[in-house]
Write a protein that holds these residues in place. Structure first.
Motif, PDB file in Angstrom:
ATOM      1  N   ASP A   1       0.792  -1.233   0.000  1.00 32.63           N
ATOM      2  CA  ASP A   1       0.000   0.000   0.000  1.00 32.63           C
ATOM      3  C   ASP A   1       0.821   1.277   0.000  1.00 32.63           C
ATOM      4  N   LEU A   2       2.135   1.196  -0.125  1.00 29.46           N
ATOM      5  CA  LEU A   2       2.958   2.410  -0.138  1.00 29.46           C
ATOM      6  C   LEU A   2       2.586   3.316  -1.308  1.00 29.46           C
ATOM      7  N   GLU A   3       2.175   2.728  -2.424  1.00 27.69           N
ATOM      8  CA  GLU A   3       1.872   3.535  -3.608  1.00 27.69           C
ATOM      9  C   GLU A   3       0.744   4.537  -3.356  1.00 27.69           C
ATOM     10  N   TYR A   4      -0.082   4.314  -2.336  1.00 25.86           N
ATOM     11  CA  TYR A   4      -1.168   5.250  -2.041  1.00 25.86           C
ATOM     12  C   TYR A   4      -0.662   6.577  -1.484  1.00 25.86           C
ATOM     13  N   GLU A   5       0.590   6.641  -1.085  1.00 27.51           N
ATOM     14  CA  GLU A   5       1.162   7.877  -0.552  1.00 27.51           C
ATOM     15  C   GLU A   5       1.516   8.870  -1.659  1.00 27.51           C
ATOM     16  N   PHE A   6       1.625   8.400  -2.898  1.00 28.47           N
ATOM     17  CA  PHE A   6       2.104   9.237  -3.994  1.00 28.47           C
ATOM     18  C   PHE A   6       0.967   9.883  -4.768  1.00 28.47           C
ATOM     19  N   ASP A   7       1.255  11.033  -5.379  1.00 29.53           N
ATOM     20  CA  ASP A   7       0.265  11.737  -6.200  1.00 29.53           C
ATOM     21  C   ASP A   7       0.045  11.052  -7.541  1.00 29.53           C
ATOM     22  N   VAL A   8       1.087  10.486  -8.103  1.00 29.25           N
ATOM     23  CA  VAL A   8       0.997   9.781  -9.379  1.00 29.25           C
ATOM     24  C   VAL A   8       1.706   8.442  -9.217  1.00 29.25           C
ATOM     25  N   VAL A   9       1.050   7.390  -9.679  1.00 31.75           N
ATOM     26  CA  VAL A   9       1.646   6.059  -9.687  1.00 31.75           C
ATOM     27  C   VAL A   9       1.520   5.513 -11.102  1.00 31.75           C
ATOM     28  N   ALA A  10       2.615   5.003 -11.621  1.00 33.38           N
ATOM     29  CA  ALA A  10       2.600   4.458 -12.974  1.00 33.38           C
ATOM     30  C   ALA A  10       3.566   3.295 -13.073  1.00 33.38           C
ATOM     31  N   ASP A  11       3.319   2.467 -14.056  1.00 43.00           N
ATOM     32  CA  ASP A  11       4.215   1.362 -14.371  1.00 43.00           C
ATOM     33  C   ASP A  11       4.844   1.628 -15.726  1.00 43.00           C
ATOM     34  N   MET A  12       6.064   1.148 -15.888  1.00 44.95           N
ATOM     35  CA  MET A  12       6.727   1.182 -17.192  1.00 44.95           C
ATOM     36  C   MET A  12       6.788  -0.255 -17.682  1.00 44.95           C
ATOM     37  N   ASP A  13       6.299  -0.494 -18.898  1.00 41.77           N
ATOM     38  CA  ASP A  13       6.393  -1.842 -19.435  1.00 41.77           C
ATOM     39  C   ASP A  13       7.696  -2.000 -20.214  1.00 41.77           C
ATOM     40  N   LEU A  14       7.902  -3.176 -20.768  1.00 45.88           N
ATOM     41  CA  LEU A  14       9.160  -3.463 -21.461  1.00 45.88           C
ATOM     42  C   LEU A  14       9.348  -2.630 -22.726  1.00 45.88           C
ATOM     43  N   ASP A  15       8.256  -2.057 -23.244  1.00 46.09           N
ATOM     44  CA  ASP A  15       8.335  -1.184 -24.416  1.00 46.09           C
ATOM     45  C   ASP A  15       8.405   0.292 -24.036  1.00 46.09           C
ATOM     46  N   ASN A  16       8.678   0.564 -22.757  1.00 46.56           N
ATOM     47  CA  ASN A  16       8.783   1.921 -22.210  1.00 46.56           C
ATOM     48  C   ASN A  16       7.487   2.709 -22.279  1.00 46.56           C
ATOM     49  N   ASN A  17       6.359   2.019 -22.222  1.00 45.42           N
ATOM     50  CA  ASN A  17       5.075   2.695 -22.099  1.00 45.42           C
ATOM     51  C   ASN A  17       4.848   3.052 -20.647  1.00 45.42           C
ATOM     52  N   PHE A  18       4.416   4.264 -20.416  1.00 40.80           N
ATOM     53  CA  PHE A  18       4.165   4.800 -19.073  1.00 40.80           C
ATOM     54  C   PHE A  18       2.661   4.673 -18.827  1.00 40.80           C
ATOM     55  N   ILE A  19       2.269   3.744 -17.968  1.00 43.36           N
ATOM     56  CA  ILE A  19       0.870   3.428 -17.756  1.00 43.36           C
ATOM     57  C   ILE A  19       0.462   3.925 -16.371  1.00 43.36           C
ATOM     58  N   VAL A  20      -0.340   4.982 -16.339  1.00 40.62           N
ATOM     59  CA  VAL A  20      -0.749   5.613 -15.086  1.00 40.62           C
ATOM     60  C   VAL A  20      -1.897   4.812 -14.479  1.00 40.62           C
ATOM     61  N   SER A  21      -1.705   4.391 -13.225  1.00 35.97           N
ATOM     62  CA  SER A  21      -2.763   3.654 -12.537  1.00 35.97           C
ATOM     63  C   SER A  21      -3.448   4.504 -11.467  1.00 35.97           C
ATOM     64  N   LYS A  22      -2.812   5.610 -11.081  1.00 38.59           N
ATOM     65  CA  LYS A  22      -3.394   6.512 -10.091  1.00 38.59           C
ATOM     66  C   LYS A  22      -2.840   7.900 -10.347  1.00 38.59           C
ATOM     67  N   THR A  23      -3.682   8.897 -10.254  1.00 38.33           N
ATOM     68  CA  THR A  23      -3.196  10.262 -10.388  1.00 38.33           C
ATOM     69  C   THR A  23      -4.071  11.239  -9.628  1.00 38.33           C
ATOM     70  N   ARG A  24      -3.429  12.240  -9.059  1.00 33.98           N
ATOM     71  CA  ARG A  24      -4.100  13.400  -8.478  1.00 33.98           C
ATOM     72  C   ARG A  24      -3.826  14.627  -9.339  1.00 33.98           C
ATOM     73  N   CYS A  25      -3.290  14.391 -10.526  1.00 37.67           N
ATOM     74  CA  CYS A  25      -2.911  15.445 -11.461  1.00 37.67           C
ATOM     75  C   CYS A  25      -3.912  15.460 -12.611  1.00 37.67           C
ATOM     76  N   PRO A  26      -4.757  16.464 -12.686  1.00 35.17           N
ATOM     77  CA  PRO A  26      -5.784  16.499 -13.738  1.00 35.17           C
ATOM     78  C   PRO A  26      -5.234  16.408 -15.161  1.00 35.17           C
ATOM     79  N   ALA A  27      -4.017  16.867 -15.396  1.00 34.93           N
ATOM     80  CA  ALA A  27      -3.431  16.805 -16.738  1.00 34.93           C
ATOM     81  C   ALA A  27      -3.210  15.366 -17.195  1.00 34.93           C
TER      82      ALA A  27
END
Length: 166
Positions: free
Chosen positions: A139-165
């Motif tokens: 549950d540490l990821e809940y402390e951050f404003d933005v959480v994302a994963d990078m896949d092997l193709d360098n895609n940035f996949i946002v799973s949580k955000t507090r940033c409207p952009a």
């Protein structure tokens, strides 16, 4: 702005020294207190951005929380409750330092495959891959404003955000 890096990856941040300017602190011991000192030093020095690469070592690395718990459990004759009672405040101080710092914080964590064991149609227990999990306290990821994963193709996949952009 000015960028600082806490490098726990044996100098790997320096491989990017020709891409942009930054100052680096290479940790050899991953006790959360060492992270706290480095975070507070970067904040006090007026850096605009701090990159922590990687926070996972504070959990699983040399002198990290899990090693700390193992050592105390051994001294307490197998009493892991006593060990976690001492380790939790240590880890919480690291989280508090990250949340309290006055700079942009970019934190990387290693990931591991998350599995569950389920019964198949014949009632046999079989593992099923359900995704990735950060190597860190749950549950540490809940402390951050933005959480994302990078896949092997360098895609940035946002799973949580507090940033409207995003």
């Amino acid at each position: 702005g000015r960028v600082a890096v806490i490098d726990t990856e044996r100098g790997s941040a320096s491989k990017y020294a020709d891409v942009f300017e930054f100052d680096v602190c290479e940790l050899q011991s991953f006790n959360p207190a060492n992270y706290v000192k480095a975070i507070e030093a970067a904040d006090a020095a007026g850096y605009d951005v701090l990159v922590i690469d990687s926070l996972s070592h504070a959990w699983t690395g040399k002198d990290g929380v899990l090693e700390f718990v193992d050592n105390i459990t051994a001294r307490e004759r197998g009493n892991s409750f006593a060990a976690w009672r001492k380790a939790t405040p240590l880890h919480n101080s690291l989280v508090d330092a990250m949340l309290a710092c006055n700079l942009h914080l970019i934190v990387t964590m290693r990931s591991k495959t998350e599995w569950v064991v389920e019964k198949d149609e014949r009632g046999k227990s079989v593992p099923r891959k359900i995704g990735l999990q950060p190597v860190q306290r749950g549950d540490l990821e809940y402390e951050f404003d933005v959480v994302a994963d990078m896949d092997l193709d360098n895609n940035f996949i946002v799973s949580k955000t507090r940033c409207p952009a995003l």
